[in-house]
Design a protein around this motif. Structure first.
Motif, PDB file in Angstrom:
ATOM      1  N   ARG A 185       2.922  -5.167   4.291  1.00 60.61           N
ATOM      2  CA  ARG A 185       2.179  -4.082   4.928  1.00 60.61           C
ATOM      3  C   ARG A 185       1.437  -4.586   6.169  1.00 60.61           C
ATOM      4  NH1 ARG A 185       3.688   1.070   3.960  1.00 60.61           N
ATOM      5  NH2 ARG A 185       1.987   2.532   4.234  1.00 60.61           N
ATOM      6  N   HIS A 236       1.833  -3.270  10.134  1.00 64.90           N
ATOM      7  CA  HIS A 236       0.778  -2.439  10.719  1.00 64.90           C
ATOM      8  C   HIS A 236      -0.208  -3.185  11.603  1.00 64.90           C
ATOM      9  CE1 HIS A 236       1.848   1.254   8.596  1.00 64.90           C
ATOM     10  NE2 HIS A 236       2.044   0.520   7.524  1.00 64.90           N
ATOM     11  N   VAL A 272      -2.474  -0.430   2.500  1.00 69.29           N
ATOM     12  CA  VAL A 272      -1.476  -0.024   1.512  1.00 69.29           C
ATOM     13  C   VAL A 272      -1.687   1.441   1.171  1.00 69.29           C
ATOM     14  CG1 VAL A 272      -0.496  -0.482  -0.754  1.00 69.29           C
ATOM     15  CG2 VAL A 272      -1.427  -2.357   0.601  1.00 69.29           C
ATOM     16  N   MET A 308       6.060   0.345   0.061  1.00 65.92           N
ATOM     17  CA  MET A 308       5.328  -0.622   0.869  1.00 65.92           C
ATOM     18  C   MET A 308       6.229  -1.674   1.485  1.00 65.92           C
ATOM     19  SD  MET A 308       1.889  -1.226  -1.344  1.00 65.92           S
ATOM     20  CE  MET A 308       2.724  -1.347  -2.902  1.00 65.92           C
TER      21      MET A 308
END
Length: 318
Positions: free
Chosen positions: A154, A158, A181, A186
């Motif tokens: 994750r 991101h 999360v 995920m």
């Protein structure tokens, strides 16, 4: 790693030059790769069993992640989950770099990485889930792997490079990482597009067999360089043999959508012992597949799992 973190490339390459690395073979009897912290004034020592498989390349990246994190945090205690987050981020950096034009090994590494998912998010996640229900469970370091792998995936998706470097060093609080999360899968951006299947047709068992073959083939098509890359005759014969021998299992969601499948072989000298030969969950449902499979195979006394790698031995599935 230097490509992933260009602002720290000089430091990363210096660690690569100065870290002592020992490559061993199967004959040396070393089963697992490891990184040894030798103190604040020395670079780490890394030992890796290496035979040239894709899994071995990932093991190199994994241990190098440990080495870089240790070198960047001399003398500081690093919690186990943060250690493994760094190692998994290093693997992700290799996957991205290998996917550049002209590489030629991206598929091999992706396959090895997905095989690892079956371990970390299958076997290890089940062990962690069982331990959470047992107040007398004895600590096992492998419980860190499922959590760290999900958080690393994750974060890699991101976070910007500056944030990701802080995460890699273990300077980002776990609470901040868990905020990344959200819902959904995920680890895999692919949504499960497969249709729901009808209930088994009791009057026409052959139809059930053909449906099973089709579902497993469709799942393999989405599993990168999976079994479906075999010559079609060999692939069909292999799956058909498992269907006929009742050594294949397909897991479904509550909506009866196929989410993964597994095959196994029986040990010739022990009817109650089997070895899982394949677990495919292309949409990230490794833990769900493992739970369904465990329930299906609970009558067997011993269940082991072998993975096509040189870096890890045969494991007890549960």
């Amino acid at each position: 790693m230097a490509h992933q973190f260009p602002d720290h490339a000089e430091f990363i390459l210096d660690v690569a030059r100065k870290t002592q690395v020992e490559f061993v073979t199967e004959d040396d009897g070393v089963q697992r790769p490891f990184t040894l912290h030798r103190g604040a004034g020395d670079m780490p020592f890394v030992s890796i069993r290496y035979s040239g498989y894709g899994a071995d390349l990932l093991a190199v990246a994994h241990e190098f992640g440990h080495a870089v994190q240790l070198a960047a945090n001399p003398g500081q205690f690093i919690p186990p989950i943060h250690r493994e987050i760094a190692a998994f981020l290093s693997e992700r950096a290799l996957l991205v770099y290998a996917d550049m034009p002209g590489s030629g090994i991206a598929g091999i590494l992706q396959t090895a990485h997905r095989d690892d998912d079956a371990i970390y998010l299958g076997n290890d996640a089940v062990e962690l889930a069982v331990a959470q229900q047992d107040p007398n469970a004895v600590y096992n370091y492998r419980w860190n792997y499922p959590v760290a792998r999900m958080l690393a995936a994750r974060a890699f998706r991101h976070q910007q490079p500056k944030e990701l470097w802080s995460t890699f060093l273990g300077q980002t609080a776990l609470l901040e990482l868990t905020d990344l999360v959200g819902g959904g899968n995920m680890l895999n951006t692919n949504e499960n597009y497969l249709p729901a299947v009808p209930k088994p047709d009791k009057e026409h068992p052959a139809i059930n067999g053909y449906r099973s073959l089709g579902m497993m083939a469709q799942l393999d098509i989405d599993y990168w360089q999976g079994q479906s890359e075999m010559p079609i005759g060999d692939y069909h014969a292999s799956l058909l043999r498992h269907v006929q021998n009742r050594s294949a299992f397909i897991a479904f969601s509550e909506e009866m959508i196929p989410i993964g499948y597994a095959t196994w072989s029986r040990c010739p000298d022990d009817d109650e012992a089997i070895q899982i030969t394949r677990q495919a969950a292309p949409f990230g449902d490794h833990l769900a597949l493992q739970k369904h499979l465990k329930s299906h195979l609970e009558k067997h006394r011993t269940v082991t799992s072998r993975h096509a790698r040189s870096a890890r031995e045969v494991q007890t599935a549960w």
